[in-house]
Every structure is written in C-alpha cells, then in structure tokens.
Write an enzyme that holds these catalytic residues in place. Sequence first.
Site, PDB file in Angstrom:
ATOM      1  CB  CYS A   1      54.046  -4.876  92.792  1.00  7.83           C
ATOM      2  SG  CYS A   1      54.342  -5.616  91.180  1.00  7.83           S
TER       3      CYS A   1
ATOM      4  CB  CYS B   1      49.940  -2.617  84.805  1.00  8.25           C
ATOM      5  SG  CYS B   1      50.278  -3.061  86.530  1.00  8.25           S
TER       6      CYS B   1
ATOM      7  CD  GLN C   1      63.812  11.939  94.240  1.00  7.54           C
ATOM      8  OE1 GLN C   1      62.632  12.018  94.597  1.00  7.54           O
ATOM      9  NE2 GLN C   1      64.161  11.580  93.019  1.00  7.54           N
TER      10      GLN C   1
ATOM     11  CE1 TYR D   1      56.849  16.563  91.980  1.00 12.26           C
ATOM     12  CE2 TYR D   1      58.527  15.183  90.970  1.00 12.26           C
ATOM     13  CZ  TYR D   1      57.262  15.332  91.521  1.00 12.26           C
ATOM     14  OH  TYR D   1      56.428  14.244  91.618  1.00 12.26           O
TER      15      TYR D   1
ATOM     16  CD1 TRP E   1      47.161  10.032  81.864  1.00 14.77           C
ATOM     17  CD2 TRP E   1      47.746  10.817  79.854  1.00 14.77           C
ATOM     18  NE1 TRP E   1      48.532  10.001  81.789  1.00 14.77           N
ATOM     19  CE2 TRP E   1      48.917  10.489  80.561  1.00 14.77           C
ATOM     20  CE3 TRP E   1      47.873  11.327  78.561  1.00 14.77           C
ATOM     21  CZ2 TRP E   1      50.198  10.641  80.017  1.00 14.77           C
ATOM     22  CZ3 TRP E   1      49.141  11.489  78.025  1.00 14.77           C
ATOM     23  CH2 TRP E   1      50.281  11.145  78.751  1.00 14.77           C
TER      24      TRP E   1
ATOM     25  CG  ASP F   1      42.978 -23.319  82.632  1.00 15.09           C
ATOM     26  OD1 ASP F   1      43.013 -22.347  83.417  1.00 15.09           O
ATOM     27  OD2 ASP F   1      42.278 -23.322  81.593  1.00 15.09           O
TER      28      ASP F   1
ATOM     29  NE  ARG G   1      64.950  11.035  87.676  1.00 13.14           N
ATOM     30  CZ  ARG G   1      63.904  10.449  88.207  1.00 13.14           C
ATOM     31  NH1 ARG G   1      63.830  10.274  89.510  1.00 13.14           N
ATOM     32  NH2 ARG G   1      62.944  10.003  87.456  1.00 13.14           N
TER      33      ARG G   1
ATOM     34  CD  GLN H   1      45.937  -2.814  86.358  1.00 10.74           C
ATOM     35  OE1 GLN H   1      46.321  -3.289  85.305  1.00 10.74           O
ATOM     36  NE2 GLN H   1      45.012  -3.399  87.077  1.00 10.74           N
TER      37      GLN H   1
ATOM     38  CD  GLU I   1      60.782  12.657  86.248  1.00 13.84           C
ATOM     39  OE1 GLU I   1      61.827  13.320  86.393  1.00 13.84           O
ATOM     40  OE2 GLU I   1      60.772  11.523  85.742  1.00 13.84           O
TER      41      GLU I   1
ATOM     42  CG  HIS J   1      54.755  14.445  87.369  1.00 13.46           C
ATOM     43  ND1 HIS J   1      55.107  13.174  86.982  1.00 13.46           N
ATOM     44  CD2 HIS J   1      55.388  14.660  88.544  1.00 13.46           C
ATOM     45  CE1 HIS J   1      55.915  12.643  87.881  1.00 13.46           C
ATOM     46  NE2 HIS J   1      56.107  13.524  88.837  1.00 13.46           N
TER      47      HIS J   1
ATOM     48  N   GLY K   1      60.861  10.409  97.279  1.00  8.07           N
ATOM     49  CA  GLY K   1      61.178  11.824  97.499  1.00  8.07           C
ATOM     50  C   GLY K   1      60.863  12.274  98.922  1.00  8.07           C
TER      51      GLY K   1
ATOM     52  CG  ASP L   1      42.085  -4.899  89.037  1.00 10.94           C
ATOM     53  OD1 ASP L   1      42.141  -5.688  90.001  1.00 10.94           O
ATOM     54  OD2 ASP L   1      42.341  -3.686  89.150  1.00 10.94           O
ATOM     55  CB  ALA L   2      45.389  -8.987  86.727  1.00 10.46           C
TER      56      ALA L   2
HETATM   57  P1  FAD Z   1      40.565 -15.910  84.447  1.00  6.80           P
HETATM   58  O1  FAD Z   1      41.717 -15.151  83.937  1.00  6.80           O
HETATM   59  O2  FAD Z   1      39.274 -15.742  83.753  1.00  6.80           O
HETATM   60  O3  FAD Z   1      40.981 -17.451  84.479  1.00  6.80           O
HETATM   61  C1  FAD Z   1      40.063 -18.473  84.754  1.00  6.80           C
HETATM   62  C2  FAD Z   1      40.632 -19.782  84.259  1.00  6.80           C
HETATM   63  O4  FAD Z   1      39.829 -20.843  84.730  1.00  6.80           O
HETATM   64  C3  FAD Z   1      40.653 -19.910  82.733  1.00  6.80           C
HETATM   65  O5  FAD Z   1      41.968 -20.228  82.300  1.00  6.80           O
HETATM   66  C4  FAD Z   1      39.667 -21.044  82.436  1.00  6.80           C
HETATM   67  O6  FAD Z   1      40.065 -21.821  81.317  1.00  6.80           O
HETATM   68  C5  FAD Z   1      39.734 -21.846  83.717  1.00  6.80           C
HETATM   69  N1  FAD Z   1      38.526 -22.664  84.001  1.00  6.80           N
HETATM   70  C6  FAD Z   1      37.247 -22.233  84.122  1.00  6.80           C
HETATM   71  N2  FAD Z   1      36.456 -23.269  84.452  1.00  6.80           N
HETATM   72  C7  FAD Z   1      37.253 -24.375  84.542  1.00  6.80           C
HETATM   73  C8  FAD Z   1      37.015 -25.737  84.875  1.00  6.80           C
HETATM   74  N3  FAD Z   1      35.815 -26.200  85.193  1.00  6.80           N
HETATM   75  N4  FAD Z   1      38.066 -26.597  84.851  1.00  6.80           N
HETATM   76  C9  FAD Z   1      39.334 -26.162  84.550  1.00  6.80           C
HETATM   77  N5  FAD Z   1      39.594 -24.876  84.244  1.00  6.80           N
HETATM   78  C10 FAD Z   1      38.568 -24.003  84.251  1.00  6.80           C
HETATM   79  N6  FAD Z   1      43.300  -6.858  84.156  1.00  6.80           N
HETATM   80  C11 FAD Z   1      44.137  -5.979  84.657  1.00  6.80           C
HETATM   81  O7  FAD Z   1      44.302  -5.916  85.881  1.00  6.80           O
HETATM   82  N7  FAD Z   1      44.841  -5.138  83.865  1.00  6.80           N
HETATM   83  C12 FAD Z   1      44.722  -5.154  82.542  1.00  6.80           C
HETATM   84  O8  FAD Z   1      45.376  -4.372  81.853  1.00  6.80           O
HETATM   85  C13 FAD Z   1      43.833  -6.081  81.966  1.00  6.80           C
HETATM   86  N8  FAD Z   1      43.651  -6.144  80.636  1.00  6.80           N
HETATM   87  C14 FAD Z   1      42.801  -7.050  80.114  1.00  6.80           C
HETATM   88  C15 FAD Z   1      42.619  -7.089  78.737  1.00  6.80           C
HETATM   89  C16 FAD Z   1      41.757  -8.010  78.181  1.00  6.80           C
HETATM   90  C17 FAD Z   1      41.575  -8.024  76.694  1.00  6.80           C
HETATM   91  C18 FAD Z   1      41.064  -8.919  79.005  1.00  6.80           C
HETATM   92  C19 FAD Z   1      40.126  -9.932  78.407  1.00  6.80           C
HETATM   93  C20 FAD Z   1      41.215  -8.873  80.369  1.00  6.80           C
HETATM   94  C21 FAD Z   1      42.068  -7.925  80.934  1.00  6.80           C
HETATM   95  N9  FAD Z   1      42.248  -7.834  82.300  1.00  6.80           N
HETATM   96  C22 FAD Z   1      43.124  -6.931  82.824  1.00  6.80           C
HETATM   97  C23 FAD Z   1      41.430  -8.618  83.235  1.00  6.80           C
HETATM   98  C24 FAD Z   1      42.232  -9.757  83.859  1.00  6.80           C
HETATM   99  O9  FAD Z   1      42.810 -10.537  82.860  1.00  6.80           O
HETATM  100  C25 FAD Z   1      41.302 -10.554  84.767  1.00  6.80           C
HETATM  101  O10 FAD Z   1      40.879  -9.731  85.831  1.00  6.80           O
HETATM  102  C26 FAD Z   1      42.000 -11.768  85.340  1.00  6.80           C
HETATM  103  O11 FAD Z   1      42.462 -12.609  84.321  1.00  6.80           O
HETATM  104  C27 FAD Z   1      41.055 -12.566  86.235  1.00  6.80           C
HETATM  105  O12 FAD Z   1      41.759 -13.660  86.731  1.00  6.80           O
HETATM  106  P2  FAD Z   1      41.066 -15.011  87.195  1.00  6.80           P
HETATM  107  O13 FAD Z   1      42.189 -15.911  87.528  1.00  6.80           O
HETATM  108  O14 FAD Z   1      40.075 -14.716  88.253  1.00  6.80           O
HETATM  109  O15 FAD Z   1      40.238 -15.558  85.959  1.00  6.80           O
HETATM  110  P1  NAP Z   2      33.749  -3.186  82.810  1.00  5.85           P
HETATM  111  O1  NAP Z   2      34.883  -2.275  83.029  1.00  5.85           O
HETATM  112  O2  NAP Z   2      32.832  -3.460  83.913  1.00  5.85           O
HETATM  113  O3  NAP Z   2      32.945  -2.567  81.582  1.00  5.85           O
HETATM  114  C1  NAP Z   2      31.814  -3.168  81.055  1.00  5.85           C
HETATM  115  C2  NAP Z   2      31.161  -2.223  80.049  1.00  5.85           C
HETATM  116  O4  NAP Z   2      30.008  -2.837  79.573  1.00  5.85           O
HETATM  117  C3  NAP Z   2      30.763  -0.901  80.612  1.00  5.85           C
HETATM  118  O5  NAP Z   2      31.092   0.092  79.658  1.00  5.85           O
HETATM  119  C4  NAP Z   2      29.247  -0.995  80.786  1.00  5.85           C
HETATM  120  O6  NAP Z   2      28.821   0.313  80.585  1.00  5.85           O
HETATM  121  C5  NAP Z   2      28.859  -2.009  79.729  1.00  5.85           C
HETATM  122  N1  NAP Z   2      27.750  -2.879  80.126  1.00  5.85           N
HETATM  123  C6  NAP Z   2      27.574  -3.544  81.293  1.00  5.85           C
HETATM  124  N2  NAP Z   2      26.434  -4.272  81.262  1.00  5.85           N
HETATM  125  C7  NAP Z   2      25.882  -4.067  80.045  1.00  5.85           C
HETATM  126  C8  NAP Z   2      24.691  -4.531  79.420  1.00  5.85           C
HETATM  127  N3  NAP Z   2      23.866  -5.341  80.048  1.00  5.85           N
HETATM  128  N4  NAP Z   2      24.430  -4.112  78.171  1.00  5.85           N
HETATM  129  C9  NAP Z   2      25.265  -3.278  77.518  1.00  5.85           C
HETATM  130  N5  NAP Z   2      26.399  -2.794  78.075  1.00  5.85           N
HETATM  131  C10 NAP Z   2      26.700  -3.197  79.319  1.00  5.85           C
HETATM  132  O7  NAP Z   2      34.244  -4.584  82.286  1.00  5.85           O
HETATM  133  P2  NAP Z   2      35.256  -5.000  81.156  1.00  5.85           P
HETATM  134  O8  NAP Z   2      35.528  -3.897  80.204  1.00  5.85           O
HETATM  135  O9  NAP Z   2      34.690  -6.259  80.634  1.00  5.85           O
HETATM  136  O10 NAP Z   2      36.573  -5.298  81.931  1.00  5.85           O
HETATM  137  C11 NAP Z   2      36.615  -6.347  82.908  1.00  5.85           C
HETATM  138  C12 NAP Z   2      37.639  -6.026  83.948  1.00  5.85           C
HETATM  139  O11 NAP Z   2      38.925  -6.160  83.377  1.00  5.85           O
HETATM  140  C13 NAP Z   2      37.476  -4.605  84.394  1.00  5.85           C
HETATM  141  O12 NAP Z   2      36.885  -4.558  85.664  1.00  5.85           O
HETATM  142  C14 NAP Z   2      38.854  -4.049  84.366  1.00  5.85           C
HETATM  143  O13 NAP Z   2      39.295  -3.688  85.663  1.00  5.85           O
HETATM  144  C15 NAP Z   2      39.753  -5.145  83.839  1.00  5.85           C
HETATM  145  N6  NAP Z   2      40.539  -4.549  82.775  1.00  5.85           N
HETATM  146  C16 NAP Z   2      41.446  -3.630  83.101  1.00  5.85           C
HETATM  147  C17 NAP Z   2      42.172  -3.022  82.134  1.00  5.85           C
HETATM  148  C18 NAP Z   2      43.213  -2.007  82.498  1.00  5.85           C
HETATM  149  O14 NAP Z   2      43.830  -1.451  81.619  1.00  5.85           O
HETATM  150  N7  NAP Z   2      43.458  -1.734  83.742  1.00  5.85           N
HETATM  151  C19 NAP Z   2      41.977  -3.345  80.812  1.00  5.85           C
HETATM  152  C20 NAP Z   2      41.030  -4.291  80.496  1.00  5.85           C
HETATM  153  C21 NAP Z   2      40.300  -4.873  81.496  1.00  5.85           C
HETATM  154  P3  NAP Z   2      27.321   0.810  80.583  1.00  5.85           P
HETATM  155  O15 NAP Z   2      26.667   0.037  81.674  1.00  5.85           O
HETATM  156  O16 NAP Z   2      27.414   2.267  80.825  1.00  5.85           O
HETATM  157  O17 NAP Z   2      26.824   0.524  79.228  1.00  5.85           O
HETATM  158 FE1  SF4 Z   3      55.151  -2.794  87.618  1.00  7.80          FE
HETATM  159 FE2  SF4 Z   3      53.869  -3.844  89.638  1.00  7.80          FE
HETATM  160 FE3  SF4 Z   3      53.703  -1.232  89.231  1.00  7.80          FE
HETATM  161 FE4  SF4 Z   3      52.462  -2.921  87.560  1.00  7.80          FE
HETATM  162  S1  SF4 Z   3      52.007  -2.588  89.714  1.00  7.80           S
HETATM  163  S2  SF4 Z   3      53.775  -1.164  87.030  1.00  7.80           S
HETATM  164  S3  SF4 Z   3      53.880  -4.634  87.553  1.00  7.80           S
HETATM  165  S4  SF4 Z   3      55.524  -2.371  89.769  1.00  7.80           S
END
Ligand code: FAD
Ligand code: NAP
Ligand code: SF4
Length: 673
Positions: free
Chosen positions: A355, A339, A102, A168, A579, A405, A216, A341, A166, A254, A60, A658-659
Amino acid sequence: MSDYPHLLAPLDLGFTTLSNRVLMGSMHTGLEDKSSDFDKLAVYFAERARGGVGLIVTGGIAPSIRGWLKPFSGRLSMPWHVARHRKVTGAVHTEGGKVCMQILHAGRYAYHPLSVAPSKIKSPITPFTPAELSARAVESTIGDFVSSAKLAQDAGYDGVEIMGSEGYLINQFLVERTNKRSDDWGGTPEKRRRFAVEIVRRTRAAVGANFIIVYRVSMLDLVEQGQTWDEVIALAKDVEAAGATLINTGIGWHEARVPTIVTSVPRGAFTWVTHKLRGEVKIPLITTNRINMPDVAEAILARGEADMVSMARPLLADPQWVNKARAGKAASINTCIACNQACLDHVFENKRASCMVNPRACFETELVITPAARKKRIAVVGAGPAGLACATTLAERGHTVVLYDAAADIGGQFNMAKRIPGKEEFFETLRYFRQRIAETGVTLHLNTRVDTAALQQENFDEIVFATGVLPRTPSITGIDHRKVVSYYDVLTRNRPVGQRVALIGAGGIGFDMAEFLTQSHPSPTTDIARWSEEWGVDTSYSTRGAVTKPHPEPSERQVWLLQRTPGKPGEKLNKTTGWVHRAALKAKKVNMLAGVTYERIDDDGLHIRIGEAREVLPVDTVVLCAGQESNRRDYDAALAQGLKAHVIGGADIAAELDAKRAIAQGTRLAASL
Ligand code: FAD
Ligand code: NAP
Ligand code: SF4
C-alpha cells in the site's frame, strides 16, 4: 452511543453472527500463490482480524488448474493444499475473526493457454483464446467449485465466496456477449444462469447448512450485451433459493471502459445498484466500491442501501480501521486514497501487493516497527510524504523528533496533488499525518527553512533530509517570456492561465495539469450523477450492462500536451489508472503530441517541430511540467560539515519519484535508526 451504529451493529446469519457490517473484500496480494508465503499471508490476515473486521474474504483461489488466473497462482483442489490454508484460518480465528475463501475461476481472463470459457471468444485484455467447455466439462467444472468449497471447509474457513462477477467464468456464462451456446447452458437467460445456480446449489448440498456462502452478483456489467436488470434480479433470486447466505455486489467487468475503483470515481458511486436490489431477496446484501471512511459507510447503511459494506483496499491501508471507528477515532484512520499504485498495479506487474500509504501491508513480518533500543534526538527536514512517514515512525519508536518545513503547512507536493480534480482523497493523507504528528508527539516547526548551521547548534544525534525536489526549467529560447509558468506557479501561487495552453512535459504531472485545466470546477468527480453521465453509466438501468453513451462536459480551454519522446503520451502512467487519464483527456479533446522539438516561445506562441513539420501553437500560456531535480543542497552541506545525515524521497533521487517510494523509504529508514 457509537458514532456508527449501523456500521457496528452485529449481523445475525442464523447459524453464526458477524460482529459488525464490515466485510474485507477479496484482494489478490501475491502471497496466496506460493505455499511458502502462507505464513506471511496468515500474519497479514491476523492483523486485519485483530483490527476488528466483521468478515474477511481471501484473494481469489482457483478450483482447478484451468481456473488459474495465471500459471501457478493460488489453487485449492487437492487434499494436500489444505494444510497451508489452515495457517490462515488458525491465525484469523485466534484473533477472534471470521474468514471466507473466495473461489475464482478466471475463464477467458486467464493468463495461460489452458483457459476455458462457455464459448471460444478471446477477451480484449488477455492474449489467449479459451477452449470452449464441452457439456461434460461444464459439469466437471461445477464439481471443481464444489470440491474446492468442501476442501475450504476442511481447512477451517467459515465459508466461501463464489466469484460471479467482474467478467470471470461464471459471469461469462451469464451473457450472450461471451456465451453463444445452444445447449442446456446457454440460449436463454434461464439456461445462461444455470451454471451459477448449480454451483451454489451443489455447494450448499456438500457443505451443509452451517457454512457461509457469499455469492458475488455482477450487478452492473458495464459492458455492451451485459445483463439486463431483470436478469440480475432473477439471478439473485435463484442464487438465494439455491442456498446463498449473503449476496455481494460486483461492479464492472475488467474489460469495461468505465472506471470503477480509481480515485476519480466518487465515493459510493455504485451503491445505488445494491439499493435497487433490496427487497427483491431476503438474504443480506453487501455493497461496495469507493467506500473508504466510516461516515461514508454509515450513511450508506443508514439510508438502507445495503446490509453490509465491502472494503478491500481501505483495510490494506489501515488494518485497525474498524477498531478506530469503534473508538471514535476516525481522524486516525490511514485512508486508502484509491491510487492503486502499490496494490493493484503491483498485482498486474506480478509483484507482491502493498500500500502506498502503508508500506507494511503484506510485509508485516518484514517491516517491523519495534521500540528503539537507544532513544535519540532526531531532526527531519521537510514535511512532504517522505519526511512525514519518517518523522512519525521515528517518534512511534520512542525517539525525540523535531520536524521542520519551510512551508506554512505539512504535505510538500501533496498540497499540489490534492488540487487536481479527482485527487481530492490526497487531503485525507494530510489529515492522517497531522493527526499522527499529534499522537506520536513529533515537534513540528512550520515556516522554518532550515540551514545546516542552525542544525549544527542543536546537536541532534541524526538528521534526515527529506527536502524533496525543485521543478526543472528546460533550456528553450524564450523560456523567460511572460506567458511561461511552471506547474508549481499554477498550483501553489494561483498564477492565471489563458484559454489556449501548451503543457511542456507529459508525465504524471503534465497529465494532472491537463485535467486541472480542462475540468469544470467543481469537478464531477465528487458528484455521482454528473460523473455517471460523463462516463456513460446508465443509472436508470434501461440498457443491457447499464452502459450508455458517455457525455463528457466540454473543456473551456484548448490544451496541447507535449513530449519530446516518440510514442503514445501517457504510456508510462500506472497500469491500472493510466487508461482512465488518457480517456479523460481524450474526452476533453486535449491534443497529445509526441516526438516534439521545442524551438522557441514568443508573442505568437510556442514554436514546435515534429519531424520536418514546423508549427506554431497559438497559445496564451505555456506551463512547464518538465520533471524535477533533487533538492539536496542542505544534505550535501550537512555531509560536508561532518553531521550524521541521511537523505530520503525526492531529495535522494528525483527520477521516477513517486509518493510510494517516498513513504516507503521514509518508513524503512525510521524502522532502522
Ligand atoms: P516533497 O513532497 O517535495 O516535500 C519536500 C518538503 O521539504 C517540502 O514541503 C518543502 O517545503 C520542504 N523543504 C525543502 N527544503 C527545506 C528546508 N531547507 N527547510 C525546511 N523545509 C524544506 N505521487 C504519487 O505517487 N501519486 C500521485 O498521484 C501523485 N500526484 C502528484 C500530482 C502533482 C500535481 C504533484 C506536484 C505531485 C504528485 N505526486 C504524486 C508526486 C509526489 O507528491 C512526490 O513524489 C512526493 O511528494 C515526494 O515526496 P518528498 O517528501 O520526497 O518531497
Ligand atoms: P516525469 O514523469 O518524469 O515527466 C516529466 C516530463 O517532462 C516528461 O514528459 C519528459 O518527457 C519531459 N521532460 C523532461 N526533461 C525535459 C526537458 N529538459 N525539456 C522538456 N521536457 C522535458 O515527471 P513529472 O510529470 O514531473 O512527475 C514527477 C513524479 O510524480 C513522477 O515520477 C510521477 O511518478 C509522480 N506523479 C505520479 C502521478 C500518478 O498519477 N501516479 C501523478 C503525478 C505525478 P520528454 O523527455 O519526452 O519530453
Ligand atoms: Fe489504497 Fe494503498 Fe492501494 Fe493506494 S496503494 S489504492 S492507498 S490500498
């Protein structure tokens, strides 16, 4: 014969022809705000034009200072602004593309004190109360739209999109909610839509016949006192008569409390409303929202729901989207997982958009992937998002890459994320990386836990550790009780969970786990009718704004979501999606408690204290979602042995991982080796 005959068919607009039915929808990137960023903006759009998109719409651009979204945001209102826009149009045309600018006037959504609106009514999402436009100022604002369109024509744009949705300014004129005027610009539906219609009519008169005008239409306001369906039809007809070339669809203000683009919204959830307008006007209609893959887009067009589809974020995620569809390589598309994000969240944080799955987006001139000067043998340990991004980028550059892995499949934690209701799109990222591994020639060894001794024998030039994280086990009395499990146990080992559950930790994973435990299976996030019912979208359109009372499906479990820190649980969730998660859990009656001290876990349940008050939560299961710690033992061992090692993703830093960070770090390291 193409797999997508409707999607890839040209669209003849009379004076010009679009090469296919894909419109890159308007997205603010942050690069349109400063003149010095226009070279980057031009390269960003050129890459999308090269990718084959039929028509691009820019983010925009305000037609005046009062129309700014925020102070000093993009504006085209002076002749000296034209030169910077020529960079964009020149770059897009060189690639054979077409681009519209736009024109967006923020009205009361402006984040500055100069905002104006039809009436002096503050929006619930901005801190500034707008000044009411006088009748003279209404006329001059229409003039601002017209002169901005004329300047856009001078800058070489193929057309403009007039942003009427939206919530506006133009949208604010259309409804009594925000327009209480009794002059020529309010009081009746005809007078309320005059502003929109006059803008289109006078713009057409100024730019001549051979210039695209997309208007739009807010087809679903999704707010109380929004438009009726008859008002939407009347507006579309008047806009057509006033000279619009195409009508695009706008969904939701919005300030609406219905999610419209986040990942839990079913694909194509709103195309029914564009379909409903078909036949009422003769000009082509564009539909939108949560369309991200060619089969989805093709089905919508084949069903006759619209003439074109608009996609914004999917083109951020993969600029080659259309070319890949044309070549029958949909499996190679890097799918937008909705996402928000790195795109919308960044915009709301005043950061440049990018992205999550494509960190090059909007950084095309800075994150450049070039062939490696010296080809090396590189090991990547861990095939989570960080390792996958790194390994495939390294291989793309010509290195010989071996990816290990320990698990039976690639993806790391994404294999847990994809099981959360509403996060089904995470499957697409795994499909994409599987395909990339095959295309780039990465050698993949699954079920292989690597140790440094084995790596040493292989004589790699470099080793990248992407070994991720380990769930944290907090020290609480009774943590070994049989009713305690971790999120990892539940999502990867299918450990059973009882009817009454306490979640320790209310971060992203705590919230996701609460949704997993309270949603019915299969979740409504893949079923448009159930999802619309759940969020109160009136698909019969018998109410103003098409909003009705939400009817969430009740949870079968009683869930407590707990955190130690005081303040609202979920406060730190992402800006544009948090939210939605909070509202979804509230609808499932999840008890969210903050400031909790965990005293012990025993047969009676979880004993907690909040301030001086003690309570026993009578739960069957306690699920630990208490964050994570880096898994960097292998990296440290490699360093100790003098190997050339790097560490990325969660293995590098677990806090606030985060990812987005994991993928960006993996890609950036790979670009530099
Ligand atoms: P990981 O994803 O933990 O991958 C590590 C890999 O290393 C694993 O596959 C493991 O098997 C392998 N590995 C470890 N040690 C060895 C070894 N010695 N030899 C061979 N392989 C090994 N993030 C977001 O940004 N948005 C989200 O919406 C989001 N939602 C999530 C929801 C859930 C339920 C969970 C659990 C996580 C979510 N995350 C989200 C977090 C996100 O998935 C992580 O931040 C991301 O996967 C981290 O990437 P990584 O590659 O560092 O590690
Ligand atoms: P997190 O966001 O850091 O949350 C961890 C939670 O555990 C907090 O609520 C924390 O709150 C609590 N905690 C920490 N240490 C603790 C302890 N010793 N005892 C008890 N409670 C404790 O981590 P996560 O939920 O595991 O997520 C991991 C990452 O994945 C995040 O950083 C996030 O960015 C990513 N992720 C993102 C999304 C998404 O939608 N964008 C979704 C899932 C995951 P208190 O310390 O207040 O108790
Ligand atoms: Fe799509 Fe990338 Fe935005 Fe996530 S960050 S919503 S994957 S354009």
